[in-house]
Structures are given as structure tokens and as C-alpha cells.
Design an enzyme around this catalytic site. Structure first.
Site, PDB file in Angstrom:
ATOM      1  N   GLY A 164      43.341  47.582  53.384  1.00 20.88           N
ATOM      2  CA  GLY A 164      42.026  47.731  52.775  1.00 20.88           C
ATOM      3  C   GLY A 164      42.104  48.224  51.344  1.00 20.88           C
ATOM      4  O   GLY A 164      41.171  48.857  50.840  1.00 20.88           O
ATOM      5  N   LYS A 237      36.973  41.398  49.549  1.00 22.82           N
ATOM      6  CA  LYS A 237      36.561  40.028  49.240  1.00 22.82           C
ATOM      7  C   LYS A 237      35.043  39.894  49.361  1.00 22.82           C
ATOM      8  O   LYS A 237      34.445  40.445  50.284  1.00 22.82           O
ATOM      9  CB  LYS A 237      37.224  39.068  50.232  1.00 22.82           C
ATOM     10  CG  LYS A 237      38.742  39.093  50.170  1.00 22.82           C
ATOM     11  CD  LYS A 237      39.350  38.407  51.383  1.00 22.82           C
ATOM     12  CE  LYS A 237      40.870  38.547  51.344  1.00 22.82           C
ATOM     13  NZ  LYS A 237      41.487  38.137  52.622  1.00 22.82           N
ATOM     14  N   GLU A 287      51.042  39.567  52.228  1.00 25.70           N
ATOM     15  CA  GLU A 287      51.007  40.067  53.605  1.00 25.70           C
ATOM     16  C   GLU A 287      50.541  38.994  54.556  1.00 25.70           C
ATOM     17  O   GLU A 287      50.058  37.942  54.137  1.00 25.70           O
ATOM     18  CB  GLU A 287      50.119  41.317  53.728  1.00 25.70           C
ATOM     19  CG  GLU A 287      48.654  41.087  53.466  1.00 25.70           C
ATOM     20  CD  GLU A 287      47.794  42.303  53.841  1.00 25.70           C
ATOM     21  OE1 GLU A 287      48.277  43.240  54.504  1.00 25.70           O
ATOM     22  OE2 GLU A 287      46.610  42.278  53.476  1.00 25.70           O
ATOM     23  N   ARG A 291      45.147  38.294  62.747  1.00 23.05           N
ATOM     24  CA  ARG A 291      43.848  38.271  63.446  1.00 23.05           C
ATOM     25  C   ARG A 291      42.995  37.157  62.870  1.00 23.05           C
ATOM     26  O   ARG A 291      43.372  36.520  61.898  1.00 23.05           O
ATOM     27  CB  ARG A 291      43.134  39.599  63.213  1.00 23.05           C
ATOM     28  CG  ARG A 291      42.985  39.867  61.725  1.00 23.05           C
ATOM     29  CD  ARG A 291      42.084  41.026  61.397  1.00 23.05           C
ATOM     30  NE  ARG A 291      42.386  41.565  60.078  1.00 23.05           N
ATOM     31  CZ  ARG A 291      41.951  41.099  58.933  1.00 23.05           C
ATOM     32  NH1 ARG A 291      41.179  40.026  58.910  1.00 23.05           N
ATOM     33  NH2 ARG A 291      42.288  41.649  57.784  1.00 23.05           N
ATOM     34  N   ARG A 337      29.582  36.718  51.372  1.00 25.27           N
ATOM     35  CA  ARG A 337      29.416  37.838  52.311  1.00 25.27           C
ATOM     36  C   ARG A 337      28.185  38.618  51.880  1.00 25.27           C
ATOM     37  O   ARG A 337      28.162  39.178  50.770  1.00 25.27           O
ATOM     38  CB  ARG A 337      30.608  38.773  52.268  1.00 25.27           C
ATOM     39  CG  ARG A 337      31.887  38.138  52.726  1.00 25.27           C
ATOM     40  CD  ARG A 337      32.941  39.222  52.885  1.00 25.27           C
ATOM     41  NE  ARG A 337      34.241  38.625  53.112  1.00 25.27           N
ATOM     42  CZ  ARG A 337      35.298  39.289  53.577  1.00 25.27           C
ATOM     43  NH1 ARG A 337      35.191  40.588  53.831  1.00 25.27           N
ATOM     44  NH2 ARG A 337      36.444  38.693  53.763  1.00 25.27           N
TER      45      ARG A 337
HETATM   46  P1  ADP Z   1      45.709  45.511  51.655  1.00 19.34           P
HETATM   47  O1  ADP Z   1      46.529  45.421  52.903  1.00 19.34           O
HETATM   48  O2  ADP Z   1      45.356  46.916  51.296  1.00 19.34           O
HETATM   49  O3  ADP Z   1      44.571  44.545  51.623  1.00 19.34           O
HETATM   50  P2  ADP Z   1      47.290  43.692  49.963  1.00 19.34           P
HETATM   51  O4  ADP Z   1      48.746  43.795  49.812  1.00 19.34           O
HETATM   52  O5  ADP Z   1      46.759  42.558  50.790  1.00 19.34           O
HETATM   53  O6  ADP Z   1      46.727  45.093  50.474  1.00 19.34           O
HETATM   54  O7  ADP Z   1      46.609  43.602  48.525  1.00 19.34           O
HETATM   55  C1  ADP Z   1      45.217  43.628  48.358  1.00 19.34           C
HETATM   56  C2  ADP Z   1      44.829  43.123  46.998  1.00 19.34           C
HETATM   57  O8  ADP Z   1      45.458  43.921  45.977  1.00 19.34           O
HETATM   58  C3  ADP Z   1      45.271  41.695  46.696  1.00 19.34           C
HETATM   59  O9  ADP Z   1      44.343  40.733  47.134  1.00 19.34           O
HETATM   60  C4  ADP Z   1      45.365  41.731  45.180  1.00 19.34           C
HETATM   61  O10 ADP Z   1      44.069  41.608  44.622  1.00 19.34           O
HETATM   62  C5  ADP Z   1      45.888  43.121  44.897  1.00 19.34           C
HETATM   63  N1  ADP Z   1      47.369  43.136  44.800  1.00 19.34           N
HETATM   64  C6  ADP Z   1      48.255  43.368  45.796  1.00 19.34           C
HETATM   65  N2  ADP Z   1      49.527  43.293  45.361  1.00 19.34           N
HETATM   66  C7  ADP Z   1      49.472  43.008  44.043  1.00 19.34           C
HETATM   67  C8  ADP Z   1      50.447  42.798  42.988  1.00 19.34           C
HETATM   68  N3  ADP Z   1      51.750  42.883  43.232  1.00 19.34           N
HETATM   69  N4  ADP Z   1      49.977  42.500  41.739  1.00 19.34           N
HETATM   70  C9  ADP Z   1      48.665  42.425  41.489  1.00 19.34           C
HETATM   71  N5  ADP Z   1      47.704  42.610  42.403  1.00 19.34           N
HETATM   72  C10 ADP Z   1      48.082  42.901  43.676  1.00 19.34           C
END
Ligand code: ADP
Length: 447
Positions: A164, A237, A287, A291, A337
Site C-alpha cells: 500500500g 490507483k 511485485e 489475488r 474508482r
Molecule cells: P506496494 O506493495 O506498497 O504497493 P510497490 O512495490 O507495488 O509497493 O510500489 C508501489 C508504487 O510505488 C508503484 O506503482 C510505483 O508508482 C512506485 N514505485 C515502486 N518502486 C519504484 C521504483 N523503483 N521507482 C519508482 N517508483 C517506484
């Protein structure tokens, strides 16, 4: 096939799952908190069980109460929806130990992907490109400095257990590295009970592009194309679309095939989403979500498939009824959303829905549990509706979305409908030219 499924969730997703079950001839059991006695998913379900007080800890996160409800109602399987217990490996294991089927992946896969370092390693091994960064956890300041020197600034300190958008810190210069690590560690310890950190290169203007995967228990895996979810505020999002305006058919199919192949190597079953950042023509795995996603309808609209039905079928051990070659992508879909929030500052705006009229017509889908007179509770997520529009192409989709947003009436509380009306009128959005930071820049312009 199952005769009865318990839906361990609430709101629009509980209704979404109920609808799929009904069409499959499966009876549903709704669980609910005392605050949700009048909720639509409760009204429509075949059976209902009140499992606890309004606060989620006592109800929708209460594994014991949910398992008891499944036992007394003779449900055979439990669908967790998204949020709540959907990515809790211990819950999935408990469900199976008590003799029910968990409609989702195995507890082992949920656990693997819930640990971001392990997930990164698994992705690398399965042939996916990852964001340059540390090979595993970063324990000391010296170690962090050495990695920073290698990959350069800006970089991102991330919590292994993060989610999140929490437990993440951007670091611009070496001077701020120690402090950022301390802040991220503390936040992660508080939120997730695990302060382990790792480091990634920070991409400055990436797009968030994710691939929808569907896999059965017999080794068959397909991808259902990409979704572009770059319109985010504080890593949440707000608008999603498929296909991505940044990709062409060839690049979209290529990353889809790569993701499906990786999923097969990992031995994953059920629906899943592999998330990538996309910058300068390159993809980087960030990641995998184990789900059903909030934004799954945009994929359904362009593929003409019911993802929840397929998810239930594969959980019952059925093989996928189609091959990759049989999946056809048609037109364009966008999801907005709609949250019960003040569109000026995104503050929650719970309250009673005084009047309600959902838009309709060709290509318009509303996934919502709202009705006139319904009380939007302050106890839960502020998502109250998803407006999903499909068109023959992106232009038609945008025209239809504008029309549908204008038709939507939700009186009695603030909603983010005006925010969406503004966004879809912006030239960059119309041209499909936006990245993960675009919304933040739009708001900065206001200040
Ligand atoms: P969470 O599990 O908290 O959702 P994520 O790893 O999916 O974390 O990252 C969430 C958001 O953070 C991504 O959609 C992107 O917008 C930003 N983000 C994550 N990693 C990077 C990165 N290495 N560089 C730039 N933005 C990132």
C-alpha cells in the site's frame, strides 16, 4: 463444482463474487459485520452470517469467526476477494486445514510474493527483469552506501514486508541515506512488524503496467493482456485502462508472454497480477499480487471473460477452458474508482446516499453495492463504485466515459466523480501521455 461458497468480504467485490456464483448455480453465504446488516451483498446472498462488530479486526479480519461461519453454513469454499484476508498466507493455510477450499493461490505462493525480496529473487530466477538494486536485504549503512554507489541516486529504500505504498523512502543524495533507512525501518516495523529493508533504483517517470495472469492446477497458464495503472495518488490507483496507450500490440503481447512463462516456472495457480514499472521502453518487475485486483473489470471488458468464474473453476480443479491463442482482445476499457471522498482534498466523506442513479447504456458497467438510502460507513475503505466503460477504441471509450460520468447521481455525500471529470478532460490524459507522477504534478499546479 462447489455447491456453496462463503464470500469473506463486503462491498462491491462481495457483490461481484456473488454474481459470478449465481450464474454458475453456486449458493452463496455472505458474512457481515453489525454495521453491514443492510448491505447489498447481504440482501442478495442465499444465506447470511453476522460475524462481529464494525471494526474489521473483529469481523472481516477475524479468521476464527469466518471459519465458524463456513462450518455452520456448510460452505465448501471461501472466496477472500481483495484486501482484508486475501493475501494472508496463514489464513489461506487455515482455510485448507479446516477442510475448505481457498479460492486463490496456495499459501506458499502467497507467502513467497508477500516477501518482496523473495519475490524479486523468484522473478529473476523465472526470467523477469527486475529494477536494479540490492541482492537481498540491506542490513548496515555501509552496505547501503556501497549499493548506492553502484546504482546511483535517486534510489528507493523499500520494506521487504511493505504494501500500500508504506515503508518506502526516496533518497536523493548520500547524506540522506541513513535517515531514510531509519524512517522506512520504523514505519515498516510499526505497520508490518518487520523492519527488513532493501534498495532499488528510483525510476523518475515510469508507467505502472501490470499483466493479468490466469493459471490452473494442471500447469496451464495464460495472460489476459496488460493494464495501465499509472494514474496514482500516494501510490493508490485511481484510474486504470487496458490496453496501455504506451504500448503497441507487439510489445504488450511480448511482456504478457514473458509474465505467463514466469508464472508457469513458479508453479502458481489462480488469478494473479505481475506488476512492472515501464520506462524508456524497458520493463522492470516490482511485485506480484496474489489475488483478484480491484481493476480486474477492465481486463474482463476487453477479453469478454469472467475472471471470478475462471478463478472459482480453477480452484475446483478444472483445467482452463481456453488456450492463449483462443483469447481475443477487443477494443478499449477504462475504469474510474469512485470514492466517498471530498474531491478537493480526498478526505473521507461517509454518510447516507440520499439519491442514486447509476449510468447505463452500451458499453457501460457499474460495479457497486450502493443504493438510495444506503449508509456509507466510516469503518471501511472509501471505494463505493467502479465505473467501467468499454469502447471500440480509446476515443470512443473516452467519449462514453464522459457521458457516463455526467449521468451518475450519488447525492448526500461527496464523491470523486468531479475529480474524474477533470482528469479525463486533461490534454495529456486524452493523448495517453502520463506517467506515475503525472497526477502529483497536476495537483502541484493547483497549489
Ligand atoms: P506496494 O506493495 O506498497 O504497493 P510497490 O512495490 O507495488 O509497493 O510500489 C508501489 C508504487 O510505488 C508503484 O506503482 C510505483 O508508482 C512506485 N514505485 C515502486 N518502486 C519504484 C521504483 N523503483 N521507482 C519508482 N517508483 C517506484
Amino acid at each position: 463444482m462447489f455447491e456453496k461458497v462463503l464470500i469473506a468480504n463486503r462491498g462491491e467485490i462481495a457483490l461481484r463474487i456473488h454474481r459470478a456464483c449465481q450464474e454458475m448455480g453456486i449458493k452463496t453465504v455472505a458474512i457481515h459485520s453489525t454495521a453491514d446488516a443492510d448491505a447489498m451483498h447481504v440482501r442478495l446472498a442465499d444465506e447470511t452470517v453476522c460475524i462481529g462488530p464494525p471494526a474489521p479486526q473483529g469481523s472481516y479480519l477475524n479468521a476464527q469467526a469466518i471459519l465458524s461461519a463456513a462450518a455452520i453454513s456448510n460452505a465448501e469454499a471461501i472466496h477472500p476477494g481483495y484486501g482484508f484476508l486475501s493475501e494472508n498466507a496463514d489464513f489461506a493455510a487455515m482455510v485448507e486445514e479446516h477442510g475448505f477450499t481457498f479460492i486463490g493461490p496456495s499459501p506458499e505462493h502467497i507467502r513467497l510474493m508477500g516477501d518482496k525480496i523473495a519475490a524479486r529473487e523468484a522473478a529473476l530466477k523465472a526470467g523477469l527483469p527486475v529494477v536494479p538494486g540490492s541482492d537481498g536485504p540491506v542490513e548496515s549503512e555501509e552496505e547501503a552506501k556501497a549499493i548506492a554507489e553502484e546504482i546511483g541516486f535517486p534510489l528507493l529504500v523499500k520494506a521487504t514486508a511493505g504494501g500500500g505504498g508504506r515503508g518506502m523512502q526516496i533518497v536523493d543524495t548520500a547524506d540522506n541515506l541513513t535517515q531514510a533507512m531509519n524512517v522506512a525501518r520504523r514505519e515498516a516495523e510499526l505497520s508490518f512488524g518487520n523492519g527488513q529493508l532493501y534498495i532499488e533504483k528510483f525510476l523518475s517517470r515510469p508507467r505502472h503496467i501490470e499483466i493479468q495472469i490466469l493459471a490452473d492446477a494442471h500447469g496451464n497458464v495464460v495472460h489476459l493482456g496488460e493494464r495501465d495503472c499509472s494514474l496514482q495518488r500516494r501510490h493508490q490507483k485511481l484510474v486504470e485502462e487496458a490496453p496501455s496507450p504506451a504500448l503497441n500490440e507487439v510489445s504488450g503481447r511480448k511482456i504478457g508472454a514473458l509474465a505467463a512463462e514466469a508464472t508457469k516456472k513458479i508453479g502458481y495457480r489462480s488469478v494473479g497480477t505481475i506488476e512492472f514499472l515501464y520506462e524508456d521502453g524497458e520493463f522492470f518487475f516490482i511485485e506480484m499480487n496474489t489475488r483478484l485486483q480491484v481493476e480486474h473489470p477492465v481486463t474482463e471488458m476487453i477479453c469478454g471473460l469472467d475472471l471470478v468464474r475462471e478463478m472459482i473453476r480453477v480452484a475446483a480443479g478444472r483445467p482452463l477452458p481456453f488456450t492463449q491463442d483462443e483469447i481475443r482482445f477487443r477494443g478499449h476499457a477504462i475504469e474510474c474508482r469512485i470514492n466517498a471522498e471530498d474531491p478537493a482534498n480526498f478526505r473521507p466523506s461517509p454518510g447516507r446516499v440520499a439519491d442514486y442513479h447509476a449510468p447505463g447504456g452500451l458499453g457501460v458497467r457499474v460495479d457497486s453495492a450502493l443504493y438510495a438510502g444506503y449508509m456509507v460507513s466510516p469503518f471501511y475503505d472509501s471505494l463505493i463504485a467502479k465505473l467501467i466503460v468499454h469502447g471500440a477504441n480509446r476515443n470512443e471509450c473516452l467519449m462514453r466515459l464522459r457521458r457516463a460520468l455526467g449521468e451518475y447521481v450519488i447525492d448526500g455525500l461527496h464523491t470523486t466523480i468531479p475529480f474524474h471529470q477533470r482528469v479525463i478532460g486533461e490534454t495529456d490524459f486524452i493523448n495517453g501521455e502520463y506517467d506515475n507522477r503525472w497526477l502529483e504534478r497536476l495537483f502541484d499546479r493547483d497549489e
